[in-house]
Write an enzyme that holds these catalytic residues in place. Structure first.
Site, PDB file in Angstrom:
ATOM      1  N   ASP A  67       0.817  -1.216   0.000  1.00 43.88           N
ATOM      2  CA  ASP A  67       0.000   0.000   0.000  1.00 43.88           C
ATOM      3  C   ASP A  67       0.851   1.267   0.000  1.00 43.88           C
ATOM      4  O   ASP A  67       2.070   1.207   0.205  1.00 43.88           O
ATOM      5  CB  ASP A  67      -0.964  -0.006   1.203  1.00 43.88           C
ATOM      6  CG  ASP A  67      -0.301  -0.462   2.498  1.00 43.88           C
ATOM      7  OD1 ASP A  67       0.938  -0.384   2.585  1.00 43.88           O
ATOM      8  OD2 ASP A  67      -1.017  -0.887   3.419  1.00 43.88           O
ATOM      9  N   ASN A 136      -7.142  -2.823  14.186  1.00 42.76           N
ATOM     10  CA  ASN A 136      -8.531  -3.199  13.893  1.00 42.76           C
ATOM     11  C   ASN A 136      -8.586  -4.440  12.990  1.00 42.76           C
ATOM     12  O   ASN A 136      -9.573  -4.674  12.309  1.00 42.76           O
ATOM     13  CB  ASN A 136      -9.283  -2.028  13.244  1.00 42.76           C
ATOM     14  CG  ASN A 136      -8.622  -1.546  11.956  1.00 42.76           C
ATOM     15  OD1 ASN A 136      -7.622  -2.129  11.513  1.00 42.76           O
ATOM     16  ND2 ASN A 136      -9.160  -0.505  11.349  1.00 42.76           N
ATOM     17  N   HIS A 138      -6.909  -4.986  10.322  1.00 41.40           N
ATOM     18  CA  HIS A 138      -6.722  -4.789   8.879  1.00 41.40           C
ATOM     19  C   HIS A 138      -5.420  -5.427   8.411  1.00 41.40           C
ATOM     20  O   HIS A 138      -4.490  -5.623   9.191  1.00 41.40           O
ATOM     21  CB  HIS A 138      -6.820  -3.306   8.481  1.00 41.40           C
ATOM     22  CG  HIS A 138      -5.646  -2.432   8.804  1.00 41.40           C
ATOM     23  ND1 HIS A 138      -5.769  -1.083   9.048  1.00 41.40           N
ATOM     24  CD2 HIS A 138      -4.318  -2.683   8.906  1.00 41.40           C
ATOM     25  CE1 HIS A 138      -4.581  -0.556   9.279  1.00 41.40           C
ATOM     26  NE2 HIS A 138      -3.681  -1.505   9.208  1.00 41.40           N
ATOM     27  N   GLU A 143      -9.561  -2.106   5.427  1.00 42.28           N
ATOM     28  CA  GLU A 143     -10.199  -1.790   6.692  1.00 42.28           C
ATOM     29  C   GLU A 143     -11.416  -2.701   6.915  1.00 42.28           C
ATOM     30  O   GLU A 143     -11.910  -3.326   5.960  1.00 42.28           O
ATOM     31  CB  GLU A 143     -10.654  -0.325   6.665  1.00 42.28           C
ATOM     32  CG  GLU A 143      -9.509   0.677   6.469  1.00 42.28           C
ATOM     33  CD  GLU A 143      -8.661   0.891   7.728  1.00 42.28           C
ATOM     34  OE1 GLU A 143      -8.429  -0.070   8.484  1.00 42.28           O
ATOM     35  OE2 GLU A 143      -8.229   2.037   7.932  1.00 42.28           O
TER      36      GLU A 143
HETATM   37  C1  GLP Z   1      -0.253   0.079   8.458  1.00 43.30           C
HETATM   38  C2  GLP Z   1       0.006  -0.757   7.206  1.00 43.30           C
HETATM   39  C3  GLP Z   1      -0.221  -2.211   7.496  1.00 43.30           C
HETATM   40  C4  GLP Z   1       0.513  -2.602   8.771  1.00 43.30           C
HETATM   41  C5  GLP Z   1      -0.063  -1.850   9.927  1.00 43.30           C
HETATM   42  C6  GLP Z   1       0.558  -2.248  11.254  1.00 43.30           C
HETATM   43  O1  GLP Z   1      -1.582   0.349   8.646  1.00 43.30           O
HETATM   44  N1  GLP Z   1      -0.814  -0.384   6.107  1.00 43.30           N
HETATM   45  O2  GLP Z   1       0.249  -2.973   6.395  1.00 43.30           O
HETATM   46  O3  GLP Z   1       0.361  -3.971   8.987  1.00 43.30           O
HETATM   47  O4  GLP Z   1       0.237  -0.499   9.660  1.00 43.30           O
HETATM   48  O5  GLP Z   1       1.498  -1.303  11.665  1.00 43.30           O
HETATM   49  P1  GLP Z   1       2.497  -1.480  12.849  1.00 43.30           P
HETATM   50  O6  GLP Z   1       3.429  -2.555  12.471  1.00 43.30           O
HETATM   51  O7  GLP Z   1       3.188  -0.148  12.938  1.00 43.30           O
HETATM   52  O8  GLP Z   1       1.710  -1.810  14.048  1.00 43.30           O
END
Ligand code: GLP
Length: 251
Positions: A67, A136, A138, A143
């Protein structure tokens, strides 16, 4: 879906990195699916040190990131493009022409999303996909409520996700939208590693093991034939007794 549980976050990062490095050594033309987020920083740093200890070439490896925020130029410090350079691409001999992220700065994000989905297909699909988990549940930026049929597209970020990620935007507001691979794009990957560490991920991981449902996007992974969850003790702490047989202690 199997869950390998390690004592510490560092153990998870080292194991995840070793799987990727071995996969690249076995197939130097592998197509990797890459993720961003704090979880991945340690994984990439372990990959860099492992690849230096046991010489590994990335020259022919292709990568697709999950993304990117809509509207950010690639050199913006909070862009995922910048994150990937800082934590991975600049440390190993990747050919940047083979390292793709959705172009969030495109003037036509919806068309860019379709182009990106097609590019993944044209390159033969993703062999090994790394995923983190949102608070959440995702995956990518899919989402809650995302369709299981979704492909790469423009998505609107929820308040929860914006709160989770706004630390990266100290002087401006976080973008409202991103381009994200869809759930069906992710489900087409040959092999998936879901990397989950820390207490803040215990609830979303437990939720994702419940029935497959759009409220918990990561729950779709239960329908994939080759998903391994790499988790630490904290992350598995809310998995109910009845599901604990899914967990294998790795150390
Ligand atoms: C973002 C990314 C996700 C990732 C998530 C978790 O939202 N789009 O791909 O898994 O963050 O982030 P973190 O590893 O900082 O908790």
């Amino acid at each position: 879906m199997k869950i390998l549980c390690f004592k510490t976050k560092k153990d998870v990062e080292m194991f995840a990195a070793s799987i990727v490095i071995k996969a690249v050594q076995a197939n130097p033309r592998i197509v990797l699916g890459l993720a961003t987020g704090r979880t991945m920083i340690g994984v990439y740093s372990e990959m860099v040190s492992l690849a230096r200890k046991s010489p590994t070439t990335f020259r022919e490896v292709k990568t697709f990131n999950l993304d990117e925020y809509v509207g950010l130029p690639p050199h913006h410090p909070a862009s995922f493009q910048h994150f990937m350079h800082e934590h991975l691409f600049s440390h190993l001999n990747f050919n940047l022409a083979y390292c793709s992220l959705p172009r969030g700065f495109s003037p036509h994000p919806a068309a860019e999303a379709i182009r990106y989905e097609n590019e993944i297909e044209q390159k033969g699909g993703i062999d090994l996909q790394l995923l983190g988990l949102g608070v959440n549940a995702h995956i990518g930026f899919n989402e809650p409520g995302s369709s299981f049929d979704s492909k790469t597209r423009v998505v609107k970020l929820t308040q929860e996700t914006k709160d989770q990620n706004k630390f990266a935007f100290p002087n401006e507001s976080i973008p409202e939208e991103a381009i994200s691979m869809g759930l069906s794009t992710i489900m087409k990957c040959q092999k998936i590693l879901l990397i989950v560490t820390g207490l803040s991920k215990a609830r979303p991981l437990a939720d994702s093991l419940e029935a497959v449902q759009v409220a918990f996007p990561a729950s779709i992974l239960k329908n994939h034939s080759d998903v391994t969850v790499l988790a630490d003790e904290e992350a598995v702490s809310l998995i109910p007794e009845a599901k604990r047989q899914l967990i294998t202690r790795a150390n």
